[in-house]
Structure formats: C-alpha cells, structure tokens
Motif scaffolding. Structure first.
Motif, PDB file in Angstrom:
ATOM      1  N   ALA A 117      39.495  67.243  58.398  1.00 46.38           N
ATOM      2  CA  ALA A 117      39.448  65.790  58.559  1.00 46.38           C
ATOM      3  C   ALA A 117      38.000  65.298  58.597  1.00 46.38           C
ATOM      4  O   ALA A 117      37.662  64.290  57.971  1.00 46.38           O
ATOM      5  CB  ALA A 117      40.187  65.377  59.831  1.00 46.38           C
ATOM      6  N   GLU A 118      37.141  66.025  59.314  1.00 44.23           N
ATOM      7  CA  GLU A 118      35.730  65.644  59.372  1.00 44.23           C
ATOM      8  C   GLU A 118      35.077  65.760  57.998  1.00 44.23           C
ATOM      9  O   GLU A 118      34.300  64.891  57.596  1.00 44.23           O
ATOM     10  CB  GLU A 118      34.991  66.515  60.389  1.00 44.23           C
ATOM     11  N   LEU A 119      35.392  66.821  57.301  1.00 39.55           N
ATOM     12  CA  LEU A 119      34.831  67.022  55.962  1.00 39.55           C
ATOM     13  C   LEU A 119      35.291  65.921  55.017  1.00 39.55           C
ATOM     14  O   LEU A 119      34.495  65.379  54.247  1.00 39.55           O
ATOM     15  CB  LEU A 119      35.230  68.394  55.429  1.00 39.55           C
ATOM     16  N   LYS A 120      36.556  65.573  55.099  1.00 38.64           N
ATOM     17  CA  LYS A 120      37.084  64.501  54.248  1.00 38.64           C
ATOM     18  C   LYS A 120      36.397  63.178  54.561  1.00 38.64           C
ATOM     19  O   LYS A 120      35.996  62.448  53.655  1.00 38.64           O
ATOM     20  CB  LYS A 120      38.599  64.375  54.457  1.00 38.64           C
ATOM     21  N   ALA A 121      36.200  62.894  55.851  1.00 39.74           N
ATOM     22  CA  ALA A 121      35.506  61.661  56.241  1.00 39.74           C
ATOM     23  C   ALA A 121      34.061  61.681  55.749  1.00 39.74           C
ATOM     24  O   ALA A 121      33.557  60.671  55.242  1.00 39.74           O
ATOM     25  CB  ALA A 121      35.555  61.488  57.758  1.00 39.74           C
ATOM     26  N   ASP A 122      33.394  62.818  55.869  1.00 40.95           N
ATOM     27  CA  ASP A 122      32.015  62.938  55.382  1.00 40.95           C
ATOM     28  C   ASP A 122      31.945  62.723  53.875  1.00 40.95           C
ATOM     29  O   ASP A 122      31.048  62.040  53.371  1.00 40.95           O
ATOM     30  CB  ASP A 122      31.427  64.306  55.731  1.00 40.95           C
ATOM     31  N   LEU A 123      32.889  63.302  53.150  1.00 35.65           N
ATOM     32  CA  LEU A 123      32.905  63.138  51.692  1.00 35.65           C
ATOM     33  C   LEU A 123      33.171  61.681  51.305  1.00 35.65           C
ATOM     34  O   LEU A 123      32.539  61.161  50.378  1.00 35.65           O
ATOM     35  CB  LEU A 123      33.960  64.051  51.065  1.00 35.65           C
ATOM     36  N   GLN A 124      34.077  61.020  52.015  1.00 31.89           N
ATOM     37  CA  GLN A 124      34.354  59.616  51.724  1.00 31.89           C
ATOM     38  C   GLN A 124      33.130  58.756  52.014  1.00 31.89           C
ATOM     39  O   GLN A 124      32.799  57.856  51.249  1.00 31.89           O
ATOM     40  CB  GLN A 124      35.557  59.128  52.542  1.00 31.89           C
ATOM     41  N   ARG A 125      32.448  59.057  53.119  1.00 30.07           N
ATOM     42  CA  ARG A 125      31.231  58.317  53.471  1.00 30.07           C
ATOM     43  C   ARG A 125      30.156  58.525  52.404  1.00 30.07           C
ATOM     44  O   ARG A 125      29.524  57.578  51.940  1.00 30.07           O
ATOM     45  CB  ARG A 125      30.750  58.792  54.838  1.00 30.07           C
ATOM     46  N   ALA A 126      29.974  59.767  51.979  1.00 25.89           N
ATOM     47  CA  ALA A 126      28.981  60.080  50.944  1.00 25.89           C
ATOM     48  C   ALA A 126      29.351  59.406  49.623  1.00 25.89           C
ATOM     49  O   ALA A 126      28.476  58.899  48.908  1.00 25.89           O
ATOM     50  CB  ALA A 126      28.860  61.585  50.764  1.00 25.89           C
TER      51      ALA A 126
ATOM     52  N   ARG B 181      31.088  56.591  49.270  1.00 20.95           N
ATOM     53  CA  ARG B 181      30.786  55.149  49.398  1.00 20.95           C
ATOM     54  C   ARG B 181      29.285  54.889  49.258  1.00 20.95           C
ATOM     55  O   ARG B 181      28.865  53.956  48.575  1.00 20.95           O
ATOM     56  CB  ARG B 181      31.287  54.617  50.746  1.00 20.95           C
ATOM     57  N   GLN B 182      28.484  55.725  49.903  1.00 20.00           N
ATOM     58  CA  GLN B 182      27.034  55.544  49.833  1.00 20.00           C
ATOM     59  C   GLN B 182      26.525  55.738  48.416  1.00 20.00           C
ATOM     60  O   GLN B 182      25.676  54.977  47.948  1.00 20.00           O
ATOM     61  CB  GLN B 182      26.333  56.515  50.786  1.00 20.00           C
ATOM     62  N   SER B 183      27.031  56.736  47.715  1.00 15.47           N
ATOM     63  CA  SER B 183      26.562  56.954  46.344  1.00 15.47           C
ATOM     64  C   SER B 183      27.031  55.826  45.430  1.00 15.47           C
ATOM     65  O   SER B 183      26.298  55.420  44.528  1.00 15.47           O
ATOM     66  CB  SER B 183      27.028  58.310  45.818  1.00 15.47           C
ATOM     67  N   THR B 184      28.222  55.299  45.682  1.00 18.63           N
ATOM     68  CA  THR B 184      28.703  54.169  44.887  1.00 18.63           C
ATOM     69  C   THR B 184      27.820  52.948  45.124  1.00 18.63           C
ATOM     70  O   THR B 184      27.448  52.246  44.177  1.00 18.63           O
ATOM     71  CB  THR B 184      30.174  53.846  45.250  1.00 18.63           C
ATOM     72  N   GLN B 185      27.469  52.695  46.390  1.00 19.41           N
ATOM     73  CA  GLN B 185      26.587  51.566  46.704  1.00 19.41           C
ATOM     74  C   GLN B 185      25.208  51.775  46.079  1.00 19.41           C
ATOM     75  O   GLN B 185      24.634  50.838  45.509  1.00 19.41           O
ATOM     76  CB  GLN B 185      26.453  51.399  48.219  1.00 19.41           C
ATOM     77  N   SER B 186      24.692  52.977  46.188  1.00 18.81           N
ATOM     78  CA  SER B 186      23.378  53.265  45.616  1.00 18.81           C
ATOM     79  C   SER B 186      23.398  53.085  44.105  1.00 18.81           C
ATOM     80  O   SER B 186      22.452  52.541  43.524  1.00 18.81           O
ATOM     81  CB  SER B 186      22.946  54.698  45.947  1.00 18.81           C
TER      82      SER B 186
END
Length: 121
Positions: free
Chosen positions: A51-60, A62-67
């Motif tokens: 679950a933590e890994l999935k949340a980290d991947l989703q966060r990353a 989103r950040q890469s999409t924004q970047s």
C-alpha cells in the motif's frame, strides 16, 4: 498367568506409547499457532508495504505529470519568445539595411559633391 501377564504388558505398552504420542501434540499445536501468527504478521507487513509503495508510485506519477505539464508550458513560452525575437531581429535587420542604403547614398553624394538627398524617407 503367563498369558494374562503378557496381555497386561501389551496393554501397558500401548498405554505408554499413547501417552508418549499425545504429549508432543500440544507442543506441535503451539508451534503451528505461533507459525500462523508469524505468517499473519508477515502478510500484514507485506500488505502495508504494498500500500505504501502504491501510494509512493501514485505520488511520483502525479509529480512527474505536473512537471511534464510545466515543462510543456515553459517550452511553449520559450517558442513564442523565440518567434518574437526572430521578428524583432528581422525588423532590426531591415532597419540596418535601410541605414546602409542611406549611408551609401550619402557617401556617393559626398564623393560626387552633390546636394544631400532629401530627408523624410
């Protein structure tokens, strides 16, 4: 009596064997229970980590999409600015060319000794 003693000895032997066989069962049950508890803990830890890994991947993600979106906007702005600079450069080149023609015309007139060309153009 001998037959009876043998029968009694056989019953006693089975009784002792049965006791010996039943003693490890509680220990075995305790070991199995501990192993099941440990396995449940490991499975919970794996689920938490997933679950933590999935949340980290989703966060990353989103950040890469924004970047990436910011990078595209910056590139579009730079492209527009480059177009503006190209137009400004062309206008300046046109002015420089016009000034050269006027300077050449003035230089010719001074060499020939004629009047200066009319101003206004």
């Amino acid at each position: 009596m001998r037959g009876w003693a043998r029968a009694l000895g056989a019953v006693a032997a089975f009784g002792l064997a049965g006791c010996a066989a039943s003693e490890p069962a509680p220990l075995l049950r305790d070991d199995v229970a501990r192993l099941r508890t440990d396995l449940a803990r490991v499975e919970q830890a794996i689920q938490r980590n997933q679950a933590e890994l999935k949340a980290d991947l989703q966060r990353a993600d989103r950040q890469s999409t924004q970047s990436f979106a910011e990078l595209q906007r910056s590139l579009a702005q730079l492209g527009a600015r480059l177009d503006d600079l190209g137009r400004d450069g062309a206008q300046l080149q046109g002015r420089v060319d016009e000034l050269r023609r006027r300077l050449d015309a003035l230089a010719l007139q001074f060499e020939v000794g004629g009047p200066p060309p009319p101003r206004g153009g």
